[in-house]
Write an enzyme that holds these catalytic residues in place. Structure first.
Site, mmCIF file in Angstrom:
data_model
loop_
_atom_site.group_PDB
_atom_site.id
_atom_site.type_symbol
_atom_site.label_atom_id
_atom_site.label_comp_id
_atom_site.label_asym_id
_atom_site.label_seq_id
_atom_site.Cartn_x
_atom_site.Cartn_y
_atom_site.Cartn_z
ATOM 1 N N GLY A 1 6.517 11.336 19.186
ATOM 2 C CA GLY A 1 6.085 10.203 18.799
ATOM 3 C C GLY A 1 5.820 9.636 17.550
ATOM 4 O O GLY A 1 5.099 9.000 16.908
ATOM 5 N N THR B 1 12.660 6.982 18.869
ATOM 6 C CA THR B 1 13.353 6.101 20.481
ATOM 7 C C THR B 1 12.719 4.937 19.242
ATOM 8 O O THR B 1 14.224 3.655 19.709
ATOM 9 C CB THR B 1 12.703 5.834 21.149
ATOM 10 N N GLU C 1 14.902 9.865 28.137
ATOM 11 C CA GLU C 1 13.480 10.213 28.499
ATOM 12 C C GLU C 1 13.037 8.940 29.565
ATOM 13 O O GLU C 1 12.105 9.418 30.038
ATOM 14 C CB GLU C 1 12.891 9.699 27.657
ATOM 15 N N SER D 1 6.534 -6.015 22.649
ATOM 16 C CA SER D 1 5.189 -6.388 21.838
ATOM 17 C C SER D 1 6.144 -6.449 20.860
ATOM 18 O O SER D 1 5.054 -7.140 19.679
ATOM 19 C CB SER D 1 4.653 -5.164 21.818
ATOM 20 N N ARG E 1 26.373 12.879 4.386
ATOM 21 C CA ARG E 1 27.537 13.932 3.374
ATOM 22 C C ARG E 1 28.901 12.270 2.717
ATOM 23 O O ARG E 1 28.347 10.777 3.868
ATOM 24 C CB ARG E 1 28.378 14.112 4.415
ATOM 25 N N GLY F 1 -21.214 -3.557 -11.771
ATOM 26 C CA GLY F 1 -21.829 -4.655 -12.288
ATOM 27 C C GLY F 1 -21.019 -5.507 -14.131
ATOM 28 O O GLY F 1 -22.220 -5.791 -14.759
ATOM 29 N N THR F 2 -20.465 -4.947 -13.812
ATOM 30 C CA THR F 2 -19.438 -5.376 -15.381
ATOM 31 C C THR F 2 -19.169 -6.978 -15.490
ATOM 32 O O THR F 2 -18.692 -7.151 -16.372
ATOM 33 C CB THR F 2 -18.824 -4.659 -16.022
ATOM 34 N N THR G 1 -15.462 -8.599 -10.947
ATOM 35 C CA THR G 1 -14.802 -9.446 -9.427
ATOM 36 C C THR G 1 -15.023 -11.125 -10.738
ATOM 37 O O THR G 1 -14.079 -11.588 -9.543
ATOM 38 C CB THR G 1 -16.066 -9.467 -8.656
ATOM 39 N N GLU H 1 -13.574 -4.845 -0.985
ATOM 40 C CA GLU H 1 -15.540 -4.567 -0.469
ATOM 41 C C GLU H 1 -16.477 -5.551 -0.653
ATOM 42 O O GLU H 1 -17.811 -5.507 0.685
ATOM 43 C CB GLU H 1 -16.094 -4.838 -2.291
ATOM 44 N N ARG I 1 1.309 -5.269 -22.598
ATOM 45 C CA ARG I 1 2.687 -5.545 -23.343
ATOM 46 C C ARG I 1 3.454 -6.773 -23.576
ATOM 47 O O ARG I 1 3.086 -7.624 -22.639
ATOM 48 C CB ARG I 1 3.572 -4.878 -22.064
#
Lengths: 108, 587
Positions: B48, B52, B76, B88, B224, B290-291, B294, B317, B457
């Site tokens: 799994g 394959t 198999e 799929s 190799r 809360g600063t 966002t 969030e 930078r």
């Protein structure tokens, strides 16, 4: 090399004739295993199944498609087509006991 | 030119190993071009883990992208099952088989049906494989999972000899082969020790579940004659097939841009040398809860969209609607950008999938949407699905990818304590190009926000703390008041300002009083100077008067003496010269 069967295979008549052994042996040309298998099998059949068998020998090299349709991997392989159940035997048929058991014949 | 030819000669003298690209995203980068051409490669792993699929994708991509037909020998699964399994992924195996680009051969072997009666060989397999290769002119071969033979046939001695012969035969055929094998117990890579036979290239797949989240990994155990990435690389199986990550982080040879991107906050741009961030750079906004992280991120996204550029916003969030509503309160209309197709939100809980899945989902969205900027808000939540080092590794790869694409990225991160941490939780602060820290300043019974640029930078940036205020009209930065009591913010700063204004009035009043005083002093001084002047004049006049009088006396005396001499000249003429000289001496 190839000995074609006398009749079309797997007809109902064949199945009814319970004691007719229809065998098919797949070999690969003249490799040592193949030649050994052929001679071993012929000998065995003559001893145990005299006059009640049909042996078809197929060279897979000549018919590679048959290898796919018959799910051939290990060769040589003997298929017992009838009487049912079908059995598959691989190897050079040197182990007579196993071959006989595979063919459903009583051991010696 | 001489150098060039020498170099070419060198390359010709030492032939490099030929490689066949697998077409699997990322795998060719790790292997430096693909798996060795004309040689067998072993892919091993537990059940799994995708053996394959990797091998099938190798065949399918070869057939579709590289025009190299392939044979897939399945031990198999039946051909129909395989076709269904990869349907799929958008691989149409049936069509490929019709087009003679692909041949699937299902090998069925069942021990119960077979009696072994002596020596045998696997010629049947050779014949089938040879036939399949020859009919479609295959360049690629997969044997999936050949170890099943060991379950079907009992004579191990024959099998091993035959497998050795098979791999030799494949090499002679010149096909690039992949052999898959189950992971064995203990140190051996495969159950039947296939690695003994296939020694050119061994790839190990692994499937681990950590914290209920599974990750597939790939490692090249050996290759190799070629350099290769030696790490464990996560890989994913999704609707586009397999993607091995990282895609690009083997080297650090990215293009850089000196173009600037505005942060959307003019005063912040001013702190960043007046122009904002570098295009293609990475920006970290960290701060406590809360600063306004966002808000900063949304502001940035808004600005990008205002420039008619596209922005992709990954929210871990809040839901997009929530963000849009919240940003309305600071008069930022993100909805119109969403409607215009410039802004796209991608909101998901971090626990939705593993980190790698997240990364690939991001990759794909970014590839599809082609944004100029990406926002990740916040990265801290990713910690819930991976360890710190994993999150860091993931972010490195993301940053690498984004820099490659010249996309500016802004991360927000939550720091948990109010002390200025020199490290964020994710340890990404060293990776990013610019780091903005938003921090609570608690003082005088209220909390205010302070903003610092911890690093940026390659540009001049302000070292000052700015007060960061969120108003109805948006975000702004104000210079904090640096008073004798330290840094003052918020109402304390306002109070200080008022106090200063009062002081100003008082001081200006005081100054006018002083001015008048000076004026008066000057007047007094001038009066004094005038008095002294006239005093001096009178003294001078006095002195002059005496001098003139003396002059006059002298003149008059001289006149009189001359007169006397004239009178005396009649009586004593011979002595007059002597007397004159005496007179002269006396004077």
């Amino acid at each position: 090399m190839t000995e074609q069967p006398q009749q079309p295979p797997a007809s109902i008549d064949d199945l009814e004739t319970g004691d007719l052994y229809r065998l098919r042996l797949f070999v690969t040309g003249a490799t040592p295993n193949s030649t050994r298998a052929i001679s071993n099998l012929k000998e065995l059949c003559e001893t145990h199944l005299a006059n009640k068998y049909e042996l078809e020998i197929v060279d897979v090299y000549q018919q590679p498609l048959i290898a796919i349709s018959e799910q051939l991997i290990a060769l040589p392989m003997l298929v017992k087509l009838s009487p049912l159940p079908q059995r598959r035997l691989i190897g050079d048929m040197s182990d007579t006991g196993k071959v006989l058991r595979g063919l459903g014949l009583p051991a010696m | 030119m001489a150098k060039e030819s020498k170099k070419n000669k060198k390359a010709a003298d030492y032939p490099q190993i030929a490689k066949t690209p697998t077409g699997i995203t990322g795998l060719d980068e790790i292997t430096g071009g693909g798996i060795p051409t004309g040689r067998p490669t072993l892919i091993c792993g537990e059940a799994g883990c995708g053996k394959t699929l990797v091998s099938l994708e190798f065949i399918v991509r070869g057939a579709i992208e590289f025009n190299e037909p392939g044979v897939f020998m399945a031990f198999e699964e039946k051909a129909e099952e395989l076709a269904m399994n990869v349907g799929s992924l958008g691989f149409n195996l049936e069509q490929l088989q019709k087009d003679k680009k692909l041949k699937i051969d299902y090998v069925h072997i069942d021990r119960s049906e077979i009696e072994e009666t002596g020596e045998y060989d696997l010629d049947g397999l050779f014949i089938r494989l040879g036939y399949a290769i020859d009919t479609i002119g295959a360049k690629r071969v997969v044997l999936d999972t050949i170890e099943n033979l060991f379950a079907g046939l009992s004579n191990q001695g024959i099998l091993r000899a035959e497998l050795r012969r098979l791999f030799q035969w494949l090499k002679e055929k010149g096909v690039t082969a992949i052999i898959t094998g189950e992971r064995g117990e203990g140190p051996s890579l495969t159950r039947q020790g296939l690695e003994e036979y296939v020694s050119d290239c061994v790839i190990l797949l692994d499937h681990r579940v950590i914290n209920q989240i599974s990750t597939r990994r790939l490692r090249i155990v050996k290759y190799r004659g070629s350099v290769h990435g030696t790490n464990e690389y996560p890989f994913l199986i999704d609707e586009d097939g397999i993607s091995v990550l990282p895609v690009t982080s083997l080297r650090l040879e990215k293009e850089v841009s000196s173009e600037r991107v505005s942060s959307g906050i003019p005063s912040l741009d001013k702190m960043l040398g007046g122009k904002g961030f570098f295009k293609g750079g990475s920006v970290l906004v960290s701060g406590t809860a809360g600063t306004g992280k966002t808000s900063i991120a949304a502001c940035f996204a808004n600005e990008i969209c205002n420039q008619k550029q596209r922005c992709l916003y990954f929210a871990f969030e809040e839901s997009p609607r929530q963000i849009i509503r919240n940003m309305h309160s600071i008069s930022m209309d993100l909805q119109k950008h969403v409607d215009n197709g410039l802004l796209q939100f991608m909101a998901s809980r971090p626990t939705l999938h593993g980190l790698e899945q997240h990364l690939v989902a991001m990759h794909k969205l970014i590839k599809r949407f082609k944004p100029q900027a990406v926002v990740l808000d916040p990265i801290t939540n990713l910690i819930t699905v991976g360890s710190v080092s994993e999150v860091k590794a993931m972010l490195i790869r993301l940053i690498d990818f984004l820099q490659e694409e010249q996309i500016t990225v802004m991360f927000t991160a939550l720091t948990l304590n109010t002390v200025v941490t020199e490290q964020t939780d994710e340890g990404v602060s060293s990776l990013v190009d610019a780091w903005i820290l938003v921090r609570d300043i608690e003082f005088n019974g209220e909390r205010n926000r302070g903003m610092y640029i911890m690093k940026s930078r390659g540009m001049k940036h302000s070292n000052q703390v700015r007060e960061f205020i969120i108003t109805d009209r948006g975000i702004d930065l104000v210079e904090v008041y640096l008073g004798p009591d330290g840094v003052l913010t918020g109402s304390a700063r306002e109070a200080q300002k008022l106090q200063e204004q009062t002081g100003e009035v008082l001081r200006s009043h005081a100054i006018s009083v002083k001015d008048r005083e000076v004026l008066r002093k000057r007047k007094v001084l001038e009066a004094k100077i005038a008095g002294l002047q006239s005093e001096f004049e009178s003294a001078e006049e006095e002195l002059n008067k005496i001098y003139i009088e003396e002059e006059l006396v002298k003149k008059v005396a001289e006149g009189n003496r001359q007169e006397m001499l004239k009178l005396r000249r009649g009586d004593q003429g011979g002595n007059d010269r002597k007397v004159k000289s005496n007179e002269n001496k006396r004077i």
